[in-house]
Design an enzyme around this catalytic site. Structure first.
Site, PDB file in Angstrom:
ATOM      1  N   GLU A  29      66.931  42.063  19.732  1.00 19.12           N
ATOM      2  CA  GLU A  29      66.376  41.829  21.069  1.00 19.12           C
ATOM      3  C   GLU A  29      66.562  40.387  21.526  1.00 19.12           C
ATOM      4  OE1 GLU A  29      62.264  43.161  21.359  1.00 19.12           O
ATOM      5  OE2 GLU A  29      62.931  44.964  22.420  1.00 19.12           O
TER       6      GLU A  29
ATOM      7  N   HIS B 142      75.827  53.664  -2.897  1.00 21.56           N
ATOM      8  CA  HIS B 142      76.469  54.961  -3.114  1.00 21.56           C
ATOM      9  C   HIS B 142      76.562  55.762  -1.825  1.00 21.56           C
ATOM     10  CE1 HIS B 142      76.516  54.597  -7.550  1.00 21.56           C
ATOM     11  NE2 HIS B 142      75.592  53.688  -7.240  1.00 21.56           N
TER      12      HIS B 142
ATOM     13  N   LYS C 195      62.293  50.828  31.010  1.00 25.08           N
ATOM     14  CA  LYS C 195      60.891  51.061  31.416  1.00 25.08           C
ATOM     15  C   LYS C 195      60.842  51.367  32.924  1.00 25.08           C
ATOM     16  CE  LYS C 195      57.590  48.264  29.184  1.00 25.08           C
ATOM     17  NZ  LYS C 195      57.074  46.964  28.724  1.00 25.08           N
TER      18      LYS C 195
HETATM   19  O1  PA5 Z   1      59.571  41.563  21.355  1.00 23.33           O
HETATM   20  C1  PA5 Z   1      59.224  42.001  22.436  1.00 23.33           C
HETATM   21  O2  PA5 Z   1      58.842  41.249  23.367  1.00 23.33           O
HETATM   22  C2  PA5 Z   1      59.200  43.489  22.710  1.00 23.33           C
HETATM   23  O3  PA5 Z   1      59.691  44.179  21.606  1.00 23.33           O
HETATM   24  C3  PA5 Z   1      57.783  43.939  23.020  1.00 23.33           C
HETATM   25  O4  PA5 Z   1      56.928  43.551  21.992  1.00 23.33           O
HETATM   26  C4  PA5 Z   1      57.701  45.466  23.203  1.00 23.33           C
HETATM   27  O5  PA5 Z   1      58.545  45.854  24.251  1.00 23.33           O
HETATM   28  C5  PA5 Z   1      56.273  45.910  23.489  1.00 23.33           C
HETATM   29  O6  PA5 Z   1      55.766  45.235  24.598  1.00 23.33           O
HETATM   30  P1  PA5 Z   1      54.225  45.143  24.905  1.00 23.33           P
HETATM   31  O7  PA5 Z   1      53.558  44.377  23.807  1.00 23.33           O
HETATM   32  O8  PA5 Z   1      54.136  44.448  26.208  1.00 23.33           O
HETATM   33  O9  PA5 Z   1      53.711  46.564  24.969  1.00 23.33           O
END
Ligand code: PA5
Length: 396
Positions: free
Chosen positions: A263, A284, A384
């Site tokens: 990410e 394996h 989203k």
């Molecule tokens: O690292 C990040 O920012 C994302 O992976 C968020 O944690 C994830 O999308 C969840 O978001 P939120 O905590 O707003 O529900």
């Protein structure tokens, strides 16, 4: 203690430009999302987390932890490392929010119906579909068993200080709450209540984790060097990094690493795709590909030098595991898959704290080197947004 063996990377011939390094370090400390390194949790908050966790352990057979991505992976991964495989915790943790699997959820509802339950719902934005849905589902179950007053201590909300649906729940019903600081992004929030509360309930010594995490800042040079090697390998068309472990209980830790790098740097058509293998199992299965398949992989191995040793006949299993690691790296190198080894002297909570800071620093530096923002996730926001066009807004 952590050691780094960059030897098998030698052919990258990375030479660090000290001016650029100084600029990146200054950028790291001055970024508005630098809270993971600048804004450390204070003792009052740590004590409050420990008190709330003790209360959960006293009153609950089960803690349901609801979160996804950076609000889930860290605590889950670390509790998996230290859990005893054949001994249940007095307060069991069940994680929800990472899928919409109704078969599993029906089983959960059935399993919790005659047990005492608390929930910790964790979402920085408070707008994540899976989380709000799971919260609604489990809260409805809890309302069948407990009074409004009792729910105030059984529902624990960890979210942004001001924004989001979950914050409204806190103001309206007086539920216990914790804050995820504005300057700490989800996947960088390991040392916040988002992860420390579930970990404390899982009997992890969170003070040791924090201690190690702070010590990890001393690994900034190694993190910068590692990041430069990664990007250099990318330039040589090594597009996949395989995080390889030799202890099954580190599997979910590699999932945490994958999320962190994936990410953070996977933007603008750039980035290294992170994968993981657990050996010797995967030697394996995927080992063949890593050795002789498409030549786009390099490896980062996490090695634990000293485990509780078990001797079979005259053979120390610990020593044997370490021989296997070195042999596999040598063999993979012959197949043009370079590896680097990160060695922990032992699998302790403090070492994992230190290693986690090392990886976070590396992810930030790698992102800077790729020229992308380590802290956002515009692609995730895109999916989203797309979902929202298809569903009833009341769910969110
Ligand atoms: O690292 C990040 O920012 C994302 O992976 C968020 O944690 C994830 O999308 C969840 O978001 P939120 O905590 O707003 O529900």
């Amino acid at each position: 203690m952590i050691n780094f063996d960059f030897n098998t990377y030698n052919d990258t011939n990375v030479v660090i430009d000290e001016n650029k390094k100084a600029q990146f370090i200054s950028k790291l400390y001055n970024d508005k999302m630098s809270g993971f390194i600048n804004n450390m949790i204070d003792d009052n908050e740590i004590n409050r987390i420990i008190n709330v966790s003790n209360n959960i352990k006293k009153t609950s057979d089960i803690l349901i932890v609801i979160g996804i991505g950076g609000s889930f992976m860290g605590s889950f991964a670390i509790s998996e490392i230290f859990k005893k495989h054949f001994k249940k915790l007095d307060t069991e943790l069940i994680y929800l929010g990472t899928n919409l699997d109704s078969n599993y959820l029906l089983e959960v509802i059935d399993y919790i119906k005659d047990k005492d339950v608390s929930i910790n719902v964790i979402s920085k934005s408070g707008t994540t579909l899976e989380i709000n849905l799971m919260y609604k589902l489990i809260k409805t179950e809890l309302e069948k068993k407990y009074s409004k007053e009792e729910l105030k201590s059984r529902i624990i909300i960890t979210t942004d200080k001001e924004k989001g649906k979950l914050r409204e729940e806190v103001s309206k019903y007086g539920y216990t709450s914790f804050e995820i600081p504005a300057d700490i992004g989800g996947r960088y929030s390991l040392i916040t209540a988002a992860h420390l509360l579930p970990l404390a309930v899982a009997n992890i010594n969170i003070k040791d984790l924090i201690k190690g995490y702070k010590k990890g800042i001393d690994l900034i040079d190694e993190a910068y060097f590692y990041a430069n090697n990664r990007v250099e390998l990318f330039k040589k068309k090594k597009y996949i990094e395989n995080f390889s472990v030799y202890q099954g209980n580190l599997y979910y830790y590699t999932e945490w690493i994958k999320q962190l790098f994936g990410e953070s740097e996977g933007k603008n058509n750039l980035g290294i795709f992170p994968v993981s293998t657990v050996n010797t199992r995967d030697l394996h299965s995927l080992g063949q590909f890593i050795q002789e398949g498409n030549n786009i992989i390099f490896e980062t191995v996490i090695k634990i030098e000293n485990n509780n040793d078990l001797v079979i006949g005259n053979t120390s299993l610990n020593d044997l595991n370490n021989i296997v690691i070195n042999s596999v790296c040598t063999a993979h190198k012959k197949g043009n898959t370079p590896s680097m080894i990160i060695s922990l002297d032992k699998l302790s909570i403090e070492n994992i704290g230190m290693l986690s800071m090392f990886f976070m620093l590396s992810a930030v530096f790698s992102s800077y080197l790729f020229g992308v923002n380590p802290y956002n996730q515009p692609g995730v926001e895109e999916y989203k947004k797309e979902i929202k066009t298809h569903i009833d807004n009341n769910i969110l």
